[in-house]
Design a protein around this motif. Sequence first.
Motif, PDB file in Angstrom:
ATOM      1  N   ALA A 120      53.482  36.932  26.607  1.00 14.68           N
ATOM      2  CA  ALA A 120      54.346  37.282  27.732  1.00 14.68           C
ATOM      3  C   ALA A 120      53.111  37.552  29.132  1.00 14.68           C
ATOM      4  O   ALA A 120      53.255  37.013  30.161  1.00 14.68           O
ATOM      5  N   THR A 121      51.439  37.846  28.181  1.00 15.47           N
ATOM      6  CA  THR A 121      50.221  38.398  28.707  1.00 15.47           C
ATOM      7  C   THR A 121      50.297  37.257  29.843  1.00 15.47           C
ATOM      8  O   THR A 121      49.870  37.185  30.952  1.00 15.47           O
ATOM      9  N   LYS A 140      39.420  34.095  33.772  1.00 13.34           N
ATOM     10  CA  LYS A 140      38.755  34.198  32.567  1.00 13.34           C
ATOM     11  C   LYS A 140      39.531  35.807  31.951  1.00 13.34           C
ATOM     12  O   LYS A 140      39.405  36.033  30.138  1.00 13.34           O
ATOM     13  N   ALA A 141      40.590  36.160  32.550  1.00 14.85           N
ATOM     14  CA  ALA A 141      41.265  37.020  32.024  1.00 14.85           C
ATOM     15  C   ALA A 141      42.402  35.973  31.250  1.00 14.85           C
ATOM     16  O   ALA A 141      42.863  36.923  30.146  1.00 14.85           O
ATOM     17  N   VAL A 142      43.443  34.901  31.490  1.00 18.43           N
ATOM     18  CA  VAL A 142      43.993  34.491  30.050  1.00 18.43           C
ATOM     19  C   VAL A 142      43.491  33.886  29.133  1.00 18.43           C
ATOM     20  O   VAL A 142      43.177  33.098  28.239  1.00 18.43           O
ATOM     21  N   LEU A 177      52.185  35.301  32.652  1.00 21.51           N
ATOM     22  CA  LEU A 177      52.148  35.718  33.476  1.00 21.51           C
ATOM     23  C   LEU A 177      50.785  36.051  34.565  1.00 21.51           C
ATOM     24  O   LEU A 177      51.446  35.084  35.693  1.00 21.51           O
ATOM     25  N   LEU A 178      50.125  35.765  33.746  1.00 24.07           N
ATOM     26  CA  LEU A 178      48.860  35.504  34.329  1.00 24.07           C
ATOM     27  C   LEU A 178      49.169  34.152  34.991  1.00 24.07           C
ATOM     28  O   LEU A 178      48.221  33.491  36.398  1.00 24.07           O
ATOM     29  N   ARG A 179      48.780  33.125  34.254  1.00 21.70           N
ATOM     30  CA  ARG A 179      49.193  31.511  34.338  1.00 21.70           C
ATOM     31  C   ARG A 179      50.273  31.690  35.386  1.00 21.70           C
ATOM     32  O   ARG A 179      49.940  30.426  36.730  1.00 21.70           O
ATOM     33  N   GLY A 180      51.350  32.462  36.079  1.00 26.53           N
ATOM     34  CA  GLY A 180      51.875  32.174  36.653  1.00 26.53           C
ATOM     35  C   GLY A 180      51.392  32.757  38.193  1.00 26.53           C
ATOM     36  O   GLY A 180      51.522  32.524  39.342  1.00 26.53           O
ATOM     37  N   ASN A 204      51.733  39.690  19.543  1.00 24.89           N
ATOM     38  CA  ASN A 204      51.933  38.246  19.660  1.00 24.89           C
ATOM     39  C   ASN A 204      52.265  38.421  20.713  1.00 24.89           C
ATOM     40  O   ASN A 204      52.634  37.392  21.789  1.00 24.89           O
ATOM     41  N   GLN A 205      53.927  38.827  20.763  1.00 26.28           N
ATOM     42  CA  GLN A 205      54.758  38.603  22.140  1.00 26.28           C
ATOM     43  C   GLN A 205      54.591  39.277  23.118  1.00 26.28           C
ATOM     44  O   GLN A 205      54.465  38.106  24.318  1.00 26.28           O
ATOM     45  N   PRO A 206      54.005  40.112  23.303  1.00 31.33           N
ATOM     46  CA  PRO A 206      52.772  40.948  24.263  1.00 31.33           C
ATOM     47  C   PRO A 206      51.968  40.187  25.246  1.00 31.33           C
ATOM     48  O   PRO A 206      51.969  39.448  26.292  1.00 31.33           O
TER      49      PRO A 206
END
Length: 352
Positions: free
Chosen positions: A138-139, A166-168, A142-145, A133-135
């Motif tokens: 974080a992913t 799509k990645a998010v 990062l994608l949203r940012g 859940n932690q990584p």
Amino acid sequence: MTRVDATLMHALGDLGEALAILEGDFLVALNAPMQALLPGEPGGLAEDWALPLHGLATALSAPLGARTRCGVSGEYVAQRVALDARHVLLRLDDERERLHHLQRQLDDREGLLFTSRSLTVSEMGSVLAHELNQPIGATVNLLRGLKLRLARRHPESTDELAALDKAVQQVSYASQIIGRIREYTQSRQPKTERLDLVDLVHQSLALLDWDLQRESVRLVLRLPLTEAPVQGDAVMLQQVLINLLRNALDALRLDRPTEPVIDIELQVEAGRAELRVGDNGPGITPQTEARLFVPFSSTKPNGMGLGLSICRSLIEMHQGRLWFTRRESGGCCFHFALPLMAATSPTLEKTA
């Protein structure tokens, strides 16, 4: 039949074994269990008497002391033993009860292995859900940012922005799956009932009797004379005790002492029951001790490192505590303490 024969067979009848006395080719006497199994008259030919039971007539000519299977499916074992120069004692053992008992033991062991596998999968799922859940979180951040920055600098990059969306979505979907796994693995709650820890110790030792006998381990038991009642799930608590006993056996195999010993002590005081499982094996290093209850950390070649982690989780589910100490005489000792339901009496020490 002489008075001596009659007295002997009457006494042997109390043992519950099927017995007969033979003299040469003749039947001298039968005790009650043998008479019920294979009726016969003293003075008759032993071979004629034995014919109704498949294979018994052949067993009558087998060497003294030899064990011969009889019956259609080999459910009986016949053995002849010399009583004196003239008389032979024939013993007929019914193996069906022993086989039924053995099957029950095998079923209990299979049930224990199934429970162990289920708990391991459950604990693994819980640990993986927590660690992943932690990584994943974080992913997602990062994608949203990255999407926000790209939208500010290159608002015309619609394909790239759509790909990031799509990645998010995919990463969020993975997070939802992990959430479901966590819900599933945490759904197994203890089935609380009144349990006797003394009885639980004896049941657990019965499941490991083959291993203990094979390793020639001497058991030292210090258990209360009466019940040690606690509230809990019998399957879960037995799993903990079995795991601790197997760890002790593994330690004794690793560096076998002259006289391998497993010490089990149950003390009742201050409103709690504390069970201790110790061994006189090689012990562990301080580095290993520091990671004893860390998931996926194991000193065994094929170990997954979940056994003690699962044990601690199960004990904590019962509002208890599991910990480790070093024995002054060498070896390891694991303790777990549970809230006690009622006071008990002094302890009885014995060895096995």
